[in-house]
Design a protein around this motif. Structure first.
Motif, short mmCIF file in Angstrom:
data_model
loop_
_atom_site.label_atom_id
_atom_site.label_comp_id
_atom_site.label_asym_id
_atom_site.label_seq_id
_atom_site.Cartn_x
_atom_site.Cartn_y
_atom_site.Cartn_z
N HIS A 210 -2.08 6.78 -0.44
CA HIS A 210 -2.61 5.30 -1.21
C HIS A 210 -2.79 4.30 0.02
O HIS A 210 -1.85 4.15 0.05
CB HIS A 210 -2.05 5.17 -2.94
N GLU A 212 -4.65 0.92 0.20
CA GLU A 212 -5.79 -0.83 -0.57
C GLU A 212 -5.40 -1.81 0.84
O GLU A 212 -4.53 -2.67 1.52
CB GLU A 212 -4.94 -1.70 -1.45
N SER A 213 -6.65 -2.53 1.11
CA SER A 213 -6.52 -3.30 1.86
C SER A 213 -7.67 -4.38 1.58
O SER A 213 -8.07 -4.02 1.20
CB SER A 213 -7.01 -3.37 3.36
N ALA A 214 -7.96 -5.40 2.38
CA ALA A 214 -8.28 -6.17 2.22
C ALA A 214 -9.48 -6.99 4.17
O ALA A 214 -7.99 -7.32 4.71
CB ALA A 214 -8.65 -7.75 1.91
N ALA A 235 -2.85 -5.90 3.82
CA ALA A 235 -2.77 -3.78 3.43
C ALA A 235 -1.72 -3.21 3.20
O ALA A 235 -0.56 -4.11 3.54
CB ALA A 235 -3.49 -3.00 4.53
N THR A 236 -1.91 -2.65 1.83
CA THR A 236 -0.83 -1.80 1.08
C THR A 236 -0.60 -0.11 1.68
O THR A 236 -2.22 0.11 0.73
CB THR A 236 -0.26 -1.91 0.06
N THR A 244 6.81 1.98 0.32
CA THR A 244 5.08 1.29 0.45
C THR A 244 5.73 -0.13 1.49
O THR A 244 6.24 -0.56 1.64
CB THR A 244 5.91 0.23 -0.37
N ARG A 246 3.58 -2.91 3.73
CA ARG A 246 3.15 -4.31 3.89
C ARG A 246 2.43 -4.25 5.05
O ARG A 246 3.69 -4.51 5.81
CB ARG A 246 3.00 -5.00 2.74
N ARG A 338 -8.03 4.61 7.69
CA ARG A 338 -7.83 4.28 5.81
C ARG A 338 -7.91 2.98 5.80
O ARG A 338 -7.78 2.36 4.30
CB ARG A 338 -6.56 5.13 5.45
N ALA A 342 -10.63 1.53 3.29
CA ALA A 342 -10.05 1.00 1.95
C ALA A 342 -11.33 -0.32 2.16
O ALA A 342 -11.18 -1.11 0.88
CB ALA A 342 -8.65 0.44 2.38
N GLY A 343 -10.85 -1.29 2.80
CA GLY A 343 -11.01 -2.43 3.65
C GLY A 343 -12.34 -2.68 3.50
O GLY A 343 -13.30 -4.47 2.98
N ARG A 345 -14.55 -1.61 1.15
CA ARG A 345 -15.19 -0.71 0.20
C ARG A 345 -16.49 -1.32 -0.69
O ARG A 345 -15.63 -2.82 -0.58
CB ARG A 345 -14.33 -0.03 -0.76
#
Length: 345
Positions: A210, A212-214, A235-236, A244, A246, A338, A342-343, A345
């Protein structure tokens, strides 16, 4: 955890002292040329650059070399290996062309602008049975090597968290870096690639489940459909193995110094840290943390910037054949893809 910075391939007939060509002789290309010249491990036969002045500066570092008209001319010259330091959009096609001609390749990062390009290059190396290297040079710092040893020994137990930071106060000075088609992306593919590679290399085989990112440009969040490249990213990444990771990276962040470069590994029994010293791009320390105590493992000076290139030359001399270790480049490219997906979306 079994980092593999060196060859894992079966022995093939050695080539002896390799004959090399250099394609692209800007700052990074000249630095790698100079490191190889100092090591006296290869014959630098040809240099090529679209900027004639750059090529002549490179020839001053290797007076025995000749100016070449470009890639095709060097492929016909009988070289054993090609060092590529051209703009990112050219890397994959140039690497594949050289590999298809039976010539080993050492390429500047990123090897490709996305996973698809990287897979194509790795496939070309496999099909040609030729050595492929990428200049992911932070693996070859003394600090990263010492951290690798301690992770292999289990000194900090099972790693469950990794923090990665790379902030460059200045950002690139060439226009193509800001063109998404030419660069593949912004600070993530330019800076983050080094630390993502270090983390995946040090952690050993792991599967990302999985992300997640900005992504930001000039403080504005990027959204789907934007063609801007990011100058800040957070991002994570969560792995199937329970780690995990980061990541934060940036160009031109107001961080109070030239650069912030750090990778921290947290385990059940301690922590390990790789970090730059005093905002430097070149000086690093490695430390082992135990609760509130910290032990320095190494510090500057450490002449590391050309080690990846010299290691590739030495491997090429021993065994020019395909090394499956290069398949990790695909895992790194997949992680970056990825983050971008994610960033946006």
């Amino acid at each position: 955890m079994k980092p593999q910075p060196f060859s894992t391939a079966p022995a093939a007939p050695p080539v002896g002292r390799p004959k090399l060509g250099f394609l692209g002789t800007g700052r990074i290309g000249r630095n790698r040329l100079e490191a190889i010249a100092r090591s006296q491990t290869a014959d630098i036969a040809f240099v090529a650059d679209t900027d004639g002045a750059m090529a002549e500066q490179a020839r001053q570092l290797a007076p025995e070399s000749e100016r070449s008209q470009g890639l095709e001319a060097m492929l016909d010259s009988g070289i054993d290996g090609l060092v590529i330091a051209t703009p990112s959009a050219l890397h994959a096609a140039q690497a594949i062309r050289a590999l298809d001609a039976g010539i080993a390749v050492f390429c500047q990062k990123p090897l490709g602008r996305d996973r698809g390009e990287v897979e194509d290059v790795v496939s070309a190396a496999r099909n040609a049975d030729r050595l492929l290297g990428v200049d992911l040079s932070y693996r070859f710092t003394t600090g990263a090597q010492l951290i690798a040893e301690r992770l292999r020994r289990g000194d900090i137990g099972k790693v469950f968290a990794v923090d990665l930071e790379f902030h460059n106060a200045y950002g690139p000075d060439k226009a193509w870096f800001y063109d998404r088609f030419l660069s593949g992306g912004g600070c993530v593919i330019d800076l983050g690639v080094h630390l993502v590679d270090m983390a995946l290399w040090l952690l050993g085989p792991c599967d990302i489940r999985h992300v997640e990112s900005a992504l930001y440009r000039d403080g504005r969040r990027l959204v789907s459909g934007s063609e801007d490249v990011e100058d800040f990213a957070a991002a994570t990444l969560e792995t199937v193995q329970g780690v995990t990771i980061r990541l934060t990276c940036s160009w031109r962040l107001h961080a109070g110094c030239d650069a912030v470069i750090r990778a921290r590994f947290f385990g059940e029994k301690g922590g390990l840290e790789f970090a730059n010293v005093g905002g430097s791009f070149y000086d690093f320390t490695a430390r082992h943390h135990l609760q509130t105590a910290s032990t320095e493992l190494c510090g500057p000076p450490d002449d590391w910037s050309g080690r990846a290139a010299v290691d590739w030359v030495r491997r090429l001399a021993r065994n020019p054949g395909y090394d499956p270790a290069c398949e990790q480049f695909i895992a790194v490219a997949d992680a970056l893809d990825r983050i971008y997906q994610a960033g946006r979306r």
